[in-house]
Design a protein around this motif. Structure first.
Motif, PDB file in Angstrom:
ATOM      1  N   CYS A   1      36.799  43.910  44.342  1.00  0.00           N
ATOM      2  CA  CYS A   1      36.516  42.579  44.886  1.00  0.00           C
ATOM      3  C   CYS A   1      37.517  42.257  45.997  1.00  0.00           C
ATOM      4  N   MET A   2      36.990  41.856  47.166  1.00  0.00           N
ATOM      5  CA  MET A   2      37.854  41.545  48.302  1.00  0.00           C
ATOM      6  C   MET A   2      38.550  40.192  48.143  1.00  0.00           C
ATOM      7  N   ARG A   3      38.079  39.334  47.227  1.00  0.00           N
ATOM      8  CA  ARG A   3      38.676  38.010  47.069  1.00  0.00           C
ATOM      9  C   ARG A   3      39.853  38.030  46.092  1.00  0.00           C
TER      10      ARG A   3
ATOM     11  N   GLY B   1      40.726  40.902  44.098  1.00  0.00           N
ATOM     12  CA  GLY B   1      41.280  42.226  43.863  1.00  0.00           C
ATOM     13  C   GLY B   1      40.908  42.834  42.534  1.00  0.00           C
ATOM     14  N   GLY B   2      40.059  42.151  41.765  1.00  0.00           N
ATOM     15  CA  GLY B   2      39.631  42.684  40.477  1.00  0.00           C
ATOM     16  C   GLY B   2      38.536  43.728  40.622  1.00  0.00           C
ATOM     17  N   ARG B   3      38.035  44.178  39.483  1.00  0.00           N
ATOM     18  CA  ARG B   3      36.996  45.192  39.476  1.00  0.00           C
ATOM     19  C   ARG B   3      35.650  44.566  39.147  1.00  0.00           C
ATOM     20  N   ARG B   4      34.655  44.909  39.896  1.00  0.00           N
ATOM     21  CA  ARG B   4      33.298  44.447  39.645  1.00  0.00           C
ATOM     22  C   ARG B   4      32.619  45.367  38.631  1.00  0.00           C
ATOM     23  N   ARG B   5      31.541  44.845  38.036  1.00  0.00           N
ATOM     24  CA  ARG B   5      30.746  45.666  37.127  1.00  0.00           C
ATOM     25  C   ARG B   5      29.272  45.368  37.353  1.00  0.00           C
ATOM     26  N   VAL B   6      28.434  46.316  37.037  1.00  0.00           N
ATOM     27  CA  VAL B   6      26.999  46.201  37.260  1.00  0.00           C
ATOM     28  C   VAL B   6      26.394  45.368  36.140  1.00  0.00           C
ATOM     29  N   LEU B   7      25.704  44.283  36.516  1.00  0.00           N
ATOM     30  CA  LEU B   7      25.028  43.433  35.542  1.00  0.00           C
ATOM     31  C   LEU B   7      23.552  43.788  35.419  1.00  0.00           C
TER      32      LEU B   7
END
Length: 295
Positions: free
Chosen positions: A248-250, A252-258
């Protein structure tokens, strides 16, 4: 300035025999003159058969322009009915010449000559097009009639020192040196091939890795079996564009597929909500080959 296709082969003077915990090298005597001549006859027969199969011989040639340029140069090189004005080369041991084909197998390097081996490897792996252009730029000049003059390395028996080309003729000769797409110019065979069983015992290792080369090769083979052949889109984007789509550019966390949205209506609604274009990019009209435009 004719195309003279040739290949360089670096061959060990012996064979590698597998043994307990490794391999041993069995030296062989150098080839005889008769063996070199027999090998050249086999090479000539197979090369001509391959050229006929691909349309480079006889004169009609292939329809593709990029393939036609090497074929034209080959036909100019292999003129069986014309008399070659060049004098025959001096007879050398372990060298053979047969109807335009030649085989030179008289170069030897000592086992301890590592610098000589490196120079030989670099010489054989150099790019044909890059080397040809580098040499050509030193020998090209503009003639009085506007054509391009190429100064030959050695004059012909009749005293000719330069070859004259128009711009298109010169480009055809240079284009014939372009390798085909997706073709490996450096190849390894036998025990040096990437999938050879004895390769882990021959590749130089550093320190303790040398003793465990066989175990590492076996473990690497097992990992390749367990690896899935399909690569997901996120990893492809990371390999190609060096972009981590899960970062995530905002925050810095990690995204996941929903969820995976596949329906056209849902995709269009999401794009409209984000203010992104919903129509695909307009494709440019197809263009014909450069020959059709008179280039």
């Amino acid at each position: 300035m004719q195309v003279t296709p040739h290949s360089h082969a670096l061959v060990p003077e012996g064979v590698f025999v597998p043994g307990e915990g490794g391999v041993r090298f069995e030296a062989l005597p150098p080839p005889t003159q008769g063996e070199v001549e027999r090998l050249l006859r086999v090479v000539r027969h197979r090369v001509l058969r391959l050229l006929e199969k691909r349309g480079a011989l006889p004169a009609q040639g292939p329809e593709d322009a990029l393939q036609a340029y090497p074929a034209h140069s080959l036909q100019q090189r292999l003129r069986w009915t014309e008399v070659d004005v060049r004098p025959p080369p001096n007879k050398q041991p372990r060298c053979a010449l047969l109807e335009g084909f030649s085989l030179h197998a008289n170069t030897h390097l000592h086992a301890n000559d590592r610098q000589g081996l490196e120079r030989r490897c670099r010489y054989g792996a150099r790019g044909a097009l890059a080397l040809a252009l580098a040499l050509a730029l030193e020998r090209l000049s503009r003639a009085e009639d506007g054509r391009i003059a190429y100064r030959m390395k050695r004059p012909l028996p009749d005293g000719t020192t330069h070859l004259l080309f128009t711009g298109l003729e010169l480009l055809r000769r240079v284009a014939s040196l372009v390798p085909p797409p997706r073709a490996n110019l450096t190849r390894f065979h036998g025990v040096f091939a990437p999938g050879a069983k004895l390769r882990p015992f021959l590749v130089p290792q550093a320190g303790a890795q040398e003793a465990s080369a066989g175990l590492e090769a076996a473990a690497r083979k097992e990992r390749m079996k367990e690896r899935t052949p399909r690569v997901d889109w996120a990893e492809l984007l990371s390999r190609t564009f060096d972009v981590d789509v899960f970062a995530c550019m905002r925050c810095g966390g990690r995204r996941r597929v929903l969820a995976y949205v596949k329906e056209a209506g849902g995709v269009r609604a999401i794009l409209e909500h984000l203010g992104l274009p919903t129509a695909g990019a307009r494709l440019a009209p197809a263009r014909g080959p450069p020959q059709a435009a008179g280039c």
